[in-house]
Design an enzyme around this catalytic site. Sequence first.
Site, mmCIF file in Angstrom:
data_model
loop_
_atom_site.group_PDB
_atom_site.id
_atom_site.type_symbol
_atom_site.label_atom_id
_atom_site.label_comp_id
_atom_site.label_asym_id
_atom_site.label_seq_id
_atom_site.Cartn_x
_atom_site.Cartn_y
_atom_site.Cartn_z
ATOM 1 N N GLY A 23 45.562 -0.477 22.227
ATOM 2 C CA GLY A 23 45.995 -0.073 22.224
ATOM 3 C C GLY A 23 45.762 1.257 20.856
ATOM 4 N N GLY A 25 48.915 3.242 20.087
ATOM 5 C CA GLY A 25 50.350 3.555 18.871
ATOM 6 C C GLY A 25 50.306 4.089 17.923
ATOM 7 N N PHE A 26 51.905 3.696 17.535
ATOM 8 C CA PHE A 26 51.967 3.797 15.771
ATOM 9 C C PHE A 26 51.123 2.420 15.745
ATOM 10 C CE2 PHE A 26 56.062 6.089 17.165
ATOM 11 C CZ PHE A 26 55.587 7.046 16.662
ATOM 12 N N GLY A 27 51.799 1.492 15.966
ATOM 13 C CA GLY A 27 50.810 0.370 15.019
ATOM 14 C C GLY A 27 49.815 0.257 14.393
ATOM 15 N N GLU A 182 70.294 10.267 23.730
ATOM 16 C CA GLU A 182 69.160 12.037 22.636
ATOM 17 C C GLU A 182 68.860 12.477 23.933
ATOM 18 O OE1 GLU A 182 67.582 9.817 18.671
ATOM 19 O OE2 GLU A 182 66.526 10.669 20.489
ATOM 20 N N ASP A 311 56.051 -3.426 19.641
ATOM 21 C CA ASP A 311 56.718 -4.170 20.567
ATOM 22 C C ASP A 311 56.058 -5.344 21.395
ATOM 23 O OD1 ASP A 311 58.207 -1.793 19.249
ATOM 24 O OD2 ASP A 311 57.179 -0.231 21.403
ATOM 25 N N ALA A 328 59.410 2.359 16.227
ATOM 26 C CA ALA A 328 58.538 2.692 15.712
ATOM 27 C C ALA A 328 58.182 1.775 13.816
ATOM 28 C CB ALA A 328 58.650 4.272 14.922
ATOM 29 N N GLN A 329 58.942 2.036 12.973
ATOM 30 C CA GLN A 329 58.941 1.201 12.030
ATOM 31 C C GLN A 329 58.322 -0.444 11.524
ATOM 32 O OE1 GLN A 329 58.930 1.431 8.358
ATOM 33 N NE2 GLN A 329 59.224 3.909 9.559
#
Length: 444
Positions: A23, A25-27, A182, A311, A328-329
């Site tokens: 992956g 992503g953010f992590g 949004e 996630d 995300a956090q």
Amino acid sequence: MSHLSESSLNVPRTNKPRIVVIGGGFGAINFVQRLPGHDFQVVMLSKQNYHGFWPLLYQVATASVEPESIAEPIRKLFRRQEDFHFRAVPATSIDAVAKTVTTPLGLVPYDYLVVATGTQSNYFGNEQIRQYAFNLKDLGDAVNLRSQLLQSLEEANVTQGPTQRHALLNIVIAGAGPTGVELAGSLAEMRRHVLPCDYPGLNFREMNIYLIDGANRVLPTLSAEASHQTLQDLQELGVIVKLNELVTSYDGQTVILNSGERIASHTLVWAAGVKGALLEGLPASTQERGRYLVNSFNQVHGYDDIFAIGDIALMKAAGWPGGHPQVAQPAIQQGRHLAKNFRRLLQGEPFKPFKYFNKGDLAVIGRNRAVADLPGGIHLSGFIAWMTWLFVHIFFLIGFRNKMVVLVNWLYQLVTFQRGTRITILPLNRPAAKVEQPKAMPIG
């Protein structure tokens, strides 16, 4: 530790412990950034060669920002990281006994495995919706949706029949979480400020934006105050919000709700649910509710050398019996914490358990319209929440260039009420619905 040979993906041999990260992503990014490269060999596998800032995907779809301004090449992020190797291939399965990851190009052995595959859209078994609906999970989806919106407007502009024109203009969004809210707000602002200038021959009172959710309020994961304010803002922008309703069917032309209501629309955006992007190979005992069950050290249930973060990880903790929110956090914090634990591993120290610090939740509805739930029970709305949202999103964008490009785009829109990327580049990537060809509108 020593690997007997290079992997099938031309990863060099090493005497260091090899960590394979699945992956980008953010992590995954935050984990690798904080690992000492001289102590580990890191191999990252991802089907995309970029890290994307997914909270702004809807802005790409609605022509607010360019796709490349919310993405950064993974190789660029780690070009100075020692013994880092990126391969733009997806992982398909895990063999925990042989300690290998399978890809379409071969096997990659590991000493430690970190799974950060994130989520994918959950259609709850409805194949027809999966086939015809649009989703927002990566840049390709966002560009595809932008093409659909703009091409529908072009077709509506030359369509004489009112029934067909309404179907082209109507937009239905399933799911009133942050993505749905949004997107609906951004589309409503486009309808008010941008589209009448681009298409003076169209009557945009014929364009309906529907936001549909099975819950009894929008933004159900936020506070009741935020939910109430958001609903009020959406209705003031002219969004038709339907709560306690579910989309049950869609054939590319007509959205059918569980109440039996039918909405003619060529654009259904699916933001109604996600599920973990699980890989084959690990036993069912490692999974719960579509995610990998992990302990407080992010170790997958039953394994000391396999970790899951973000996630895809379900960590039951005090205050989070159902796992941390899939935003995300938690991914950022888990990635950073796991890197610290790997440093402790090198020093012969025990792992420390992960503790999530909830920094709050934000959602933007439109210009000067946003809501924020902050620590300490603080609730913000309106201009202050909007400015908070702008600052936070600029701050967490990766890359100075991206920060500047997005900031300039937003300032331009603030002053001119215009958007600068209203172009179609690629044809749509979905099966075409069977519709009758509309009659052309005469010119002159």
